[in-house]
Scaffold this motif. Sequence first.
Motif, PDB file in Angstrom:
ATOM      1  N   SER A  98       0.813  -1.224   0.000  1.00 29.60           N
ATOM      2  CA  SER A  98       0.000   0.000   0.000  1.00 29.60           C
ATOM      3  C   SER A  98       0.843   1.268   0.000  1.00 29.60           C
ATOM      4  O   SER A  98       0.354   2.341  -0.368  1.00 29.60           O
ATOM      5  N   LYS A  99       2.100   1.154   0.391  1.00 34.46           N
ATOM      6  CA  LYS A  99       2.982   2.330   0.405  1.00 34.46           C
ATOM      7  C   LYS A  99       3.485   2.663  -1.000  1.00 34.46           C
ATOM      8  O   LYS A  99       3.777   3.825  -1.302  1.00 34.46           O
ATOM      9  N   THR A 100       3.584   1.654  -1.850  1.00 35.36           N
ATOM     10  CA  THR A 100       4.090   1.878  -3.215  1.00 35.36           C
ATOM     11  C   THR A 100       2.990   1.829  -4.266  1.00 35.36           C
ATOM     12  O   THR A 100       3.143   2.404  -5.342  1.00 35.36           O
ATOM     13  N   ARG A 101       1.907   1.136  -3.984  1.00 34.82           N
ATOM     14  CA  ARG A 101       0.775   1.043  -4.902  1.00 34.82           C
ATOM     15  C   ARG A 101      -0.517   1.311  -4.140  1.00 34.82           C
ATOM     16  O   ARG A 101      -1.125   0.412  -3.586  1.00 34.82           O
ATOM     17  N   GLN A 102      -0.906   2.581  -4.127  1.00 39.03           N
ATOM     18  CA  GLN A 102      -2.137   2.971  -3.437  1.00 39.03           C
ATOM     19  C   GLN A 102      -3.376   2.593  -4.239  1.00 39.03           C
ATOM     20  O   GLN A 102      -4.472   2.508  -3.693  1.00 39.03           O
ATOM     21  N   ILE A 103      -3.199   2.386  -5.518  1.00 38.62           N
ATOM     22  CA  ILE A 103      -4.308   2.176  -6.434  1.00 38.62           C
ATOM     23  C   ILE A 103      -3.824   1.250  -7.548  1.00 38.62           C
ATOM     24  O   ILE A 103      -2.618   1.186  -7.829  1.00 38.62           O
ATOM     25  N   PHE A 104      -4.754   0.528  -8.160  1.00 34.66           N
ATOM     26  CA  PHE A 104      -4.396  -0.404  -9.224  1.00 34.66           C
ATOM     27  C   PHE A 104      -5.232  -0.123 -10.469  1.00 34.66           C
ATOM     28  O   PHE A 104      -6.361   0.351 -10.384  1.00 34.66           O
ATOM     29  N   VAL A 105      -4.657  -0.434 -11.616  1.00 36.32           N
ATOM     30  CA  VAL A 105      -5.363  -0.240 -12.879  1.00 36.32           C
ATOM     31  C   VAL A 105      -6.541  -1.197 -12.979  1.00 36.32           C
ATOM     32  O   VAL A 105      -7.620  -0.846 -13.458  1.00 36.32           O
ATOM     33  N   SER A 106      -6.323  -2.424 -12.511  1.00 38.07           N
ATOM     34  CA  SER A 106      -7.307  -3.480 -12.670  1.00 38.07           C
ATOM     35  C   SER A 106      -7.004  -4.589 -11.667  1.00 38.07           C
ATOM     36  O   SER A 106      -5.991  -4.548 -10.958  1.00 38.07           O
ATOM     37  N   GLU A 107      -7.859  -5.601 -11.644  1.00 37.46           N
ATOM     38  CA  GLU A 107      -7.608  -6.749 -10.778  1.00 37.46           C
ATOM     39  C   GLU A 107      -6.342  -7.485 -11.193  1.00 37.46           C
ATOM     40  O   GLU A 107      -5.585  -7.974 -10.343  1.00 37.46           O
ATOM     41  N   ALA A 108      -6.090  -7.551 -12.497  1.00 37.00           N
ATOM     42  CA  ALA A 108      -4.864  -8.208 -12.975  1.00 37.00           C
ATOM     43  C   ALA A 108      -3.621  -7.449 -12.507  1.00 37.00           C
ATOM     44  O   ALA A 108      -2.593  -8.056 -12.169  1.00 37.00           O
ATOM     45  N   ASP A 109      -3.704  -6.134 -12.490  1.00 37.71           N
ATOM     46  CA  ASP A 109      -2.610  -5.300 -11.998  1.00 37.71           C
ATOM     47  C   ASP A 109      -2.370  -5.562 -10.514  1.00 37.71           C
ATOM     48  O   ASP A 109      -1.222  -5.718 -10.066  1.00 37.71           O
ATOM     49  N   PHE A 110      -3.442  -5.625  -9.746  1.00 38.67           N
ATOM     50  CA  PHE A 110      -3.362  -5.951  -8.317  1.00 38.67           C
ATOM     51  C   PHE A 110      -2.726  -7.326  -8.119  1.00 38.67           C
ATOM     52  O   PHE A 110      -1.833  -7.510  -7.280  1.00 38.67           O
ATOM     53  N   GLN A 111      -3.148  -8.294  -8.906  1.00 35.40           N
ATOM     54  CA  GLN A 111      -2.623  -9.659  -8.827  1.00 35.40           C
ATOM     55  C   GLN A 111      -1.110  -9.684  -9.053  1.00 35.40           C
ATOM     56  O   GLN A 111      -0.359 -10.290  -8.279  1.00 35.40           O
ATOM     57  N   LEU A 112      -0.658  -8.996 -10.095  1.00 30.76           N
ATOM     58  CA  LEU A 112       0.763  -8.967 -10.422  1.00 30.76           C
ATOM     59  C   LEU A 112       1.573  -8.289  -9.322  1.00 30.76           C
ATOM     60  O   LEU A 112       2.615  -8.799  -8.886  1.00 30.76           O
ATOM     61  N   GLU A 113       1.090  -7.140  -8.848  1.00 32.88           N
ATOM     62  CA  GLU A 113       1.832  -6.381  -7.834  1.00 32.88           C
ATOM     63  C   GLU A 113       1.896  -7.129  -6.506  1.00 32.88           C
ATOM     64  O   GLU A 113       2.930  -7.110  -5.825  1.00 32.88           O
ATOM     65  N   LEU A 114       0.808  -7.800  -6.126  1.00 35.98           N
ATOM     66  CA  LEU A 114       0.828  -8.569  -4.877  1.00 35.98           C
ATOM     67  C   LEU A 114       1.777  -9.755  -4.990  1.00 35.98           C
ATOM     68  O   LEU A 114       2.550 -10.037  -4.063  1.00 35.98           O
ATOM     69  N   ALA A 115       1.737 -10.437  -6.125  1.00 35.32           N
ATOM     70  CA  ALA A 115       2.653 -11.568  -6.331  1.00 35.32           C
ATOM     71  C   ALA A 115       4.104 -11.105  -6.254  1.00 35.32           C
ATOM     72  O   ALA A 115       4.959 -11.778  -5.652  1.00 35.32           O
ATOM     73  N   ILE A 175      -4.347 -17.891  -2.847  1.00 36.19           N
ATOM     74  CA  ILE A 175      -4.843 -16.533  -2.593  1.00 36.19           C
ATOM     75  C   ILE A 175      -5.796 -16.142  -3.711  1.00 36.19           C
ATOM     76  O   ILE A 175      -5.456 -16.233  -4.894  1.00 36.19           O
ATOM     77  N   GLU A 176      -6.987 -15.703  -3.330  1.00 41.31           N
ATOM     78  CA  GLU A 176      -7.976 -15.241  -4.294  1.00 41.31           C
ATOM     79  C   GLU A 176      -8.216 -13.745  -4.090  1.00 41.31           C
ATOM     80  O   GLU A 176      -8.238 -13.263  -2.948  1.00 41.31           O
ATOM     81  N   LEU A 177      -8.400 -13.020  -5.204  1.00 43.72           N
ATOM     82  CA  LEU A 177      -8.470 -11.561  -5.155  1.00 43.72           C
ATOM     83  C   LEU A 177      -9.748 -11.016  -5.798  1.00 43.72           C
ATOM     84  O   LEU A 177     -10.245 -11.574  -6.770  1.00 43.72           O
ATOM     85  N   LYS A 178     -10.208  -9.903  -5.242  1.00 41.87           N
ATOM     86  CA  LYS A 178     -11.260  -9.103  -5.861  1.00 41.87           C
ATOM     87  C   LYS A 178     -10.838  -7.629  -5.778  1.00 41.87           C
ATOM     88  O   LYS A 178     -10.344  -7.169  -4.743  1.00 41.87           O
ATOM     89  N   TYR A 179     -11.033  -6.917  -6.890  1.00 42.94           N
ATOM     90  CA  TYR A 179     -10.739  -5.477  -6.945  1.00 42.94           C
ATOM     91  C   TYR A 179     -11.902  -4.820  -7.677  1.00 42.94           C
ATOM     92  O   TYR A 179     -12.021  -4.951  -8.899  1.00 42.94           O
ATOM     93  N   LYS A 180     -12.780  -4.174  -6.935  1.00 47.45           N
ATOM     94  CA  LYS A 180     -13.974  -3.560  -7.495  1.00 47.45           C
ATOM     95  C   LYS A 180     -13.958  -2.059  -7.207  1.00 47.45           C
ATOM     96  O   LYS A 180     -13.724  -1.663  -6.056  1.00 47.45           O
ATOM     97  N   ILE A 237      -9.103 -11.918  -0.547  1.00 43.49           N
ATOM     98  CA  ILE A 237      -8.806 -10.493  -0.353  1.00 43.49           C
ATOM     99  C   ILE A 237      -9.670  -9.664  -1.288  1.00 43.49           C
ATOM    100  O   ILE A 237      -9.819  -9.989  -2.466  1.00 43.49           O
ATOM    101  N   PHE A 238     -10.230  -8.576  -0.765  1.00 43.23           N
ATOM    102  CA  PHE A 238     -11.105  -7.698  -1.540  1.00 43.23           C
ATOM    103  C   PHE A 238     -10.660  -6.255  -1.280  1.00 43.23           C
ATOM    104  O   PHE A 238     -10.630  -5.806  -0.147  1.00 43.23           O
ATOM    105  N   VAL A 239     -10.326  -5.527  -2.349  1.00 45.66           N
ATOM    106  CA  VAL A 239      -9.967  -4.105  -2.241  1.00 45.66           C
ATOM    107  C   VAL A 239     -10.981  -3.293  -3.042  1.00 45.66           C
ATOM    108  O   VAL A 239     -11.322  -3.646  -4.172  1.00 45.66           O
ATOM    109  N   THR A 240     -11.459  -2.191  -2.465  1.00 42.67           N
ATOM    110  CA  THR A 240     -12.448  -1.360  -3.157  1.00 42.67           C
ATOM    111  C   THR A 240     -12.439   0.074  -2.654  1.00 42.67           C
ATOM    112  O   THR A 240     -12.031   0.341  -1.520  1.00 42.67           O
ATOM    113  N   ASN A 241     -12.889   0.987  -3.518  1.00 42.46           N
ATOM    114  CA  ASN A 241     -13.147   2.363  -3.097  1.00 42.46           C
ATOM    115  C   ASN A 241     -14.641   2.644  -3.113  1.00 42.46           C
ATOM    116  O   ASN A 241     -15.062   3.790  -3.034  1.00 42.46           O
TER     117      ASN A 241
END
Length: 218
Positions: free
Chosen positions: A22-39, A78-83, A134-138
Amino acid sequence: MNKSDIDSNRLIDIKYVLSKLSKTRQIFVSEADFQLELAWAIKTIYPNAIVRLEYCPYFDLNMHIDILVIINNKWIPIELKYKTKKCQKTIDNEVFNLKNHGAKDISCYLYLKDLERIESFKKKSVCFSEGYAIFVTNEMSYTKPPKKDNCVYSQFSLHDGNIKSGIMDWREGTSDGTKKGCEKPIELSGHYKMEWLPYSEIDNTNTGFFKILINTVK
């Protein structure tokens, strides 16, 4: 969080990893982006870990896990959701155009489906250690109860403080169109508390605050 804050009782401390991310990636382009950055963050913090994306386990060729971490032959799915809510944000001269995903009822269902999938993984794999959904959302409506008690997805609601367990289904009379592709009830053997935590704050608008939900299958 300092590295000394890592929970050494777990193979990976996912809360620590997400706090660092969260310090380097406050926001993600998409769920795939979140997946890559977390991995990537997991591999950086745990260099000896094997990290796989979209993993299809040998015991269920129809199952796809967003991220599989393997440490000392122990498996951590690990399963992810980014909505997101529609908005445009600029961070370090990079512009992020987020979509309005909507379909809150389906998103809630699919998050619980992730938990059900991890429980199935646990039952079928002798190498299972623990798993995370894991679920991230605004979109802050996810953190609040449905406005109507008799809404079609009330049993799937992820509102803060809610506990999910047992069999959950759509309200009787829910249209086929509403639940298309998500018709089957969800059944969970564990008990999971919905506890939303801060993830990042980009600005003080109604789209600038992100929260995160983490549930552990043990």
